[in-house]
Design a protein around this motif. Structure first.
Motif, PDB file in Angstrom:
ATOM      1  N   PRO A  29       0.701  -1.337   0.183  1.00  0.00           N
ATOM      2  CA  PRO A  29       0.182  -0.043  -0.119  1.00  0.00           C
ATOM      3  C   PRO A  29       0.763   1.460  -0.111  1.00  0.00           C
ATOM      4  O   PRO A  29       0.389   2.486  -0.420  1.00  0.00           O
ATOM      5  CB  PRO A  29      -0.911  -0.289   1.202  1.00  0.00           C
ATOM      6  N   ARG A  30       2.088   1.176   0.307  1.00  0.00           N
ATOM      7  CA  ARG A  30       3.026   2.430   0.398  1.00  0.00           C
ATOM      8  C   ARG A  30       3.476   2.568  -0.952  1.00  0.00           C
ATOM      9  O   ARG A  30       4.260   3.798  -1.066  1.00  0.00           O
ATOM     10  CB  ARG A  30       4.010   2.325   1.433  1.00  0.00           C
ATOM     11  N   ILE A  31       3.582   1.760  -1.984  1.00  0.00           N
ATOM     12  CA  ILE A  31       4.263   1.902  -3.093  1.00  0.00           C
ATOM     13  C   ILE A  31       3.633   3.050  -4.046  1.00  0.00           C
ATOM     14  O   ILE A  31       2.247   2.970  -3.965  1.00  0.00           O
ATOM     15  CB  ILE A  31       4.308   0.514  -3.862  1.00  0.00           C
ATOM     16  N   THR A  32       4.290   4.047  -4.486  1.00  0.00           N
ATOM     17  CA  THR A  32       3.534   5.032  -5.200  1.00  0.00           C
ATOM     18  C   THR A  32       3.301   4.546  -6.468  1.00  0.00           C
ATOM     19  O   THR A  32       4.033   3.616  -7.244  1.00  0.00           O
ATOM     20  CB  THR A  32       4.348   6.240  -5.323  1.00  0.00           C
ATOM     21  N   PRO A  33       2.333   5.059  -7.306  1.00  0.00           N
ATOM     22  CA  PRO A  33       2.300   4.508  -8.890  1.00  0.00           C
ATOM     23  C   PRO A  33       3.347   4.896  -9.707  1.00  0.00           C
ATOM     24  O   PRO A  33       3.720   4.036 -10.456  1.00  0.00           O
ATOM     25  CB  PRO A  33       1.216   5.656  -9.355  1.00  0.00           C
ATOM     26  N   THR A  34       4.146   5.977  -9.323  1.00  0.00           N
ATOM     27  CA  THR A  34       5.760   6.170 -10.044  1.00  0.00           C
ATOM     28  C   THR A  34       6.547   4.938  -9.621  1.00  0.00           C
ATOM     29  O   THR A  34       7.065   4.390 -10.330  1.00  0.00           O
ATOM     30  CB  THR A  34       6.207   7.389  -9.598  1.00  0.00           C
ATOM     31  N   GLY A  35       6.454   4.577  -8.349  1.00  0.00           N
ATOM     32  CA  GLY A  35       7.381   3.609  -7.993  1.00  0.00           C
ATOM     33  C   GLY A  35       7.105   2.334  -8.442  1.00  0.00           C
ATOM     34  O   GLY A  35       7.883   1.420  -8.691  1.00  0.00           O
ATOM     35  N   ARG A  36       5.669   1.823  -8.536  1.00  0.00           N
ATOM     36  CA  ARG A  36       5.301   0.661  -9.193  1.00  0.00           C
ATOM     37  C   ARG A  36       5.882   0.706 -10.558  1.00  0.00           C
ATOM     38  O   ARG A  36       6.153  -0.457 -11.201  1.00  0.00           O
ATOM     39  CB  ARG A  36       3.821   0.749  -9.015  1.00  0.00           C
ATOM     40  N   TRP A  37       5.762   1.759 -11.405  1.00  0.00           N
ATOM     41  CA  TRP A  37       6.336   1.536 -12.963  1.00  0.00           C
ATOM     42  C   TRP A  37       7.673   1.210 -12.915  1.00  0.00           C
ATOM     43  O   TRP A  37       8.271   0.594 -13.664  1.00  0.00           O
ATOM     44  CB  TRP A  37       5.789   3.044 -13.392  1.00  0.00           C
ATOM     45  N   LEU A  38       8.371   1.996 -11.976  1.00  0.00           N
ATOM     46  CA  LEU A  38       9.935   1.812 -12.065  1.00  0.00           C
ATOM     47  C   LEU A  38      10.326   0.762 -11.482  1.00  0.00           C
ATOM     48  O   LEU A  38      11.139   0.024 -11.977  1.00  0.00           O
ATOM     49  CB  LEU A  38      10.549   3.097 -11.034  1.00  0.00           C
ATOM     50  N   ARG A  39       9.664   0.038 -10.353  1.00  0.00           N
ATOM     51  CA  ARG A  39      10.071  -1.354  -9.902  1.00  0.00           C
ATOM     52  C   ARG A  39       9.946  -2.514 -11.001  1.00  0.00           C
ATOM     53  O   ARG A  39      10.578  -3.131 -11.229  1.00  0.00           O
ATOM     54  CB  ARG A  39       8.984  -1.622  -8.800  1.00  0.00           C
ATOM     55  N   ARG A  40       8.445  -2.223 -11.576  1.00  0.00           N
ATOM     56  CA  ARG A  40       8.365  -3.403 -12.984  1.00  0.00           C
ATOM     57  C   ARG A  40       9.510  -3.174 -13.652  1.00  0.00           C
ATOM     58  O   ARG A  40       9.997  -4.350 -14.445  1.00  0.00           O
ATOM     59  CB  ARG A  40       7.159  -3.044 -13.344  1.00  0.00           C
ATOM     60  N   LEU A  88      14.095   0.095 -12.905  1.00  0.00           N
ATOM     61  CA  LEU A  88      14.525   1.510 -13.182  1.00  0.00           C
ATOM     62  C   LEU A  88      14.942   2.117 -11.886  1.00  0.00           C
ATOM     63  O   LEU A  88      15.636   3.154 -11.765  1.00  0.00           O
ATOM     64  CB  LEU A  88      13.759   2.429 -13.990  1.00  0.00           C
ATOM     65  N   ASP A  89      14.232   1.748 -10.765  1.00  0.00           N
ATOM     66  CA  ASP A  89      14.251   2.250  -9.586  1.00  0.00           C
ATOM     67  C   ASP A  89      15.946   2.157  -8.988  1.00  0.00           C
ATOM     68  O   ASP A  89      16.502   2.648  -8.216  1.00  0.00           O
ATOM     69  CB  ASP A  89      13.815   1.829  -8.473  1.00  0.00           C
ATOM     70  N   GLU A  90      16.639   0.860  -9.856  1.00  0.00           N
ATOM     71  CA  GLU A  90      18.001   0.841  -9.337  1.00  0.00           C
ATOM     72  C   GLU A  90      18.949   1.573  -9.954  1.00  0.00           C
ATOM     73  O   GLU A  90      20.162   1.257  -9.869  1.00  0.00           O
ATOM     74  CB  GLU A  90      18.084  -0.777  -9.326  1.00  0.00           C
ATOM     75  N   LEU A  91      18.679   2.239 -11.051  1.00  0.00           N
ATOM     76  CA  LEU A  91      19.579   3.189 -11.876  1.00  0.00           C
ATOM     77  C   LEU A  91      20.525   3.910 -11.116  1.00  0.00           C
ATOM     78  O   LEU A  91      21.948   3.845 -11.475  1.00  0.00           O
ATOM     79  CB  LEU A  91      18.964   4.011 -12.887  1.00  0.00           C
ATOM     80  N   PRO A  92      20.372   4.406  -9.723  1.00  0.00           N
ATOM     81  CA  PRO A  92      21.187   5.029  -9.083  1.00  0.00           C
ATOM     82  C   PRO A  92      22.379   4.482  -8.396  1.00  0.00           C
ATOM     83  O   PRO A  92      23.485   5.134  -7.743  1.00  0.00           O
ATOM     84  CB  PRO A  92      20.345   5.868  -7.974  1.00  0.00           C
ATOM     85  N   GLN A  93      22.145   3.008  -8.572  1.00  0.00           N
ATOM     86  CA  GLN A  93      23.406   2.152  -8.075  1.00  0.00           C
ATOM     87  C   GLN A  93      24.536   2.443  -9.062  1.00  0.00           C
ATOM     88  O   GLN A  93      25.533   1.692  -8.722  1.00  0.00           O
ATOM     89  CB  GLN A  93      22.938   1.018  -7.955  1.00  0.00           C
ATOM     90  N   ALA A 120      14.569 -14.362  -8.305  1.00  0.00           N
ATOM     91  CA  ALA A 120      14.090 -12.996  -7.902  1.00  0.00           C
ATOM     92  C   ALA A 120      12.338 -13.216  -8.236  1.00  0.00           C
ATOM     93  O   ALA A 120      11.806 -12.617  -7.429  1.00  0.00           O
ATOM     94  CB  ALA A 120      14.498 -11.998  -8.778  1.00  0.00           C
ATOM     95  N   ARG A 121      11.928 -13.739  -9.352  1.00  0.00           N
ATOM     96  CA  ARG A 121      10.624 -13.596  -9.415  1.00  0.00           C
ATOM     97  C   ARG A 121       9.744 -14.568  -8.790  1.00  0.00           C
ATOM     98  O   ARG A 121       8.721 -14.210  -8.115  1.00  0.00           O
ATOM     99  CB  ARG A 121      10.397 -13.969 -11.070  1.00  0.00           C
ATOM    100  N   HIS A 122      10.550 -15.620  -8.201  1.00  0.00           N
ATOM    101  CA  HIS A 122       9.646 -16.466  -7.439  1.00  0.00           C
ATOM    102  C   HIS A 122       9.710 -15.871  -6.093  1.00  0.00           C
ATOM    103  O   HIS A 122       8.587 -15.919  -5.495  1.00  0.00           O
ATOM    104  CB  HIS A 122      10.577 -17.997  -7.372  1.00  0.00           C
TER     105      HIS A 122
END
Length: 201
Positions: A77-88, A91-96, A144-146
């Motif tokens: 419930p805490r995941i933002t719509p933007t965050g959901r798109w990035l996680r899928r 792309l949320d990991e690009l800053p690494q 990871a998917r499992h």
């Protein structure tokens, strides 16, 4: 980490930086406009059984100062719509990219664990973290998917911790040890290929 592996990491970072940095700037602006600050999340991960570092990601959830442990269905419930798109799209990991330049992580290796799991399973992670953590790795590709499916069903933090500790952590560690015993430059290239082109698995 061998000098050759570090050289490959630096070469990879140099090759992808011109493409990744503009993407980071655009995504950062989108997060700022849609979700506000903070834009980034820097969580502690472990490089060795005793040495931690800050792993950078884009913030994908509403901030909770009490947040700890693995991410399961109870955090959904805490995941933002933007965050959901990035996680899928991961792309949320690009800053690494910053962690790769610093040498905190390698291109290929076990995903860096949280301190609490390293302390809970010292025998497992004492062996796993003999390899430098990576952006991607055998366990990421194979499990990871499992793991996502298992943890997506949880409804409480306690349930998430139970499943992660009983099932996810031991299985990923065993897979990471398989990588450790068989690692080579060609093996790393194959894992990179399978990460970039999942349909080729």
């Amino acid at each position: 980490m061998t000098p050759a592996k570090r050289a490959f990491d630096l070469w990879t970072a140099a090759m992808i930086t011109p493409f990744v940095v503009p993407m980071i700037l655009i995504i950062a602006l989108v997060i700022l406009l849609r979700d506000g600050r903070p834009i980034f999340h820097a969580g502690e991960r472990m490089r060795t059984p005793t040495q931690g570092f800050r792993l950078w990601k884009f913030r994908t959830m509403r901030v909770d100062p009490a947040d700890t442990g693995a991410s399961g269905g109870h955090k959904a419930p805490r995941i933002t719509p933007t965050g959901r798109w990035l996680r899928r799209r991961r792309l949320d990991e690009l800053p690494q990219l910053w962690n790769l330049w610093r040498g905190d992580i390698s291109v290929v290796g076990p995903r860096p664990p949280l301190r609490l799991y390293v302390e809970r399973f010292p025998g497992l992670y004492g062996e796993v973290l003999k390899s430098r953590p990576g952006l991607t790795g055998l366990a990421t590709i194979a499990f990871a998917r499992h793991e996502e499916r298992l943890l997506a069903r949880t409804r409480t933090a306690e349930e998430t911790e139970a499943i992660y500790g009983r099932t996810c952590a031991p299985r990923k560690a065993r897979i990471d040890l398989i990588y450790q015993k068989n690692r080579s430059f060609c093996f790393d290239l194959n894992l990179i290929r399978k990460t970039l082109f999942p349909s080729a698995r």
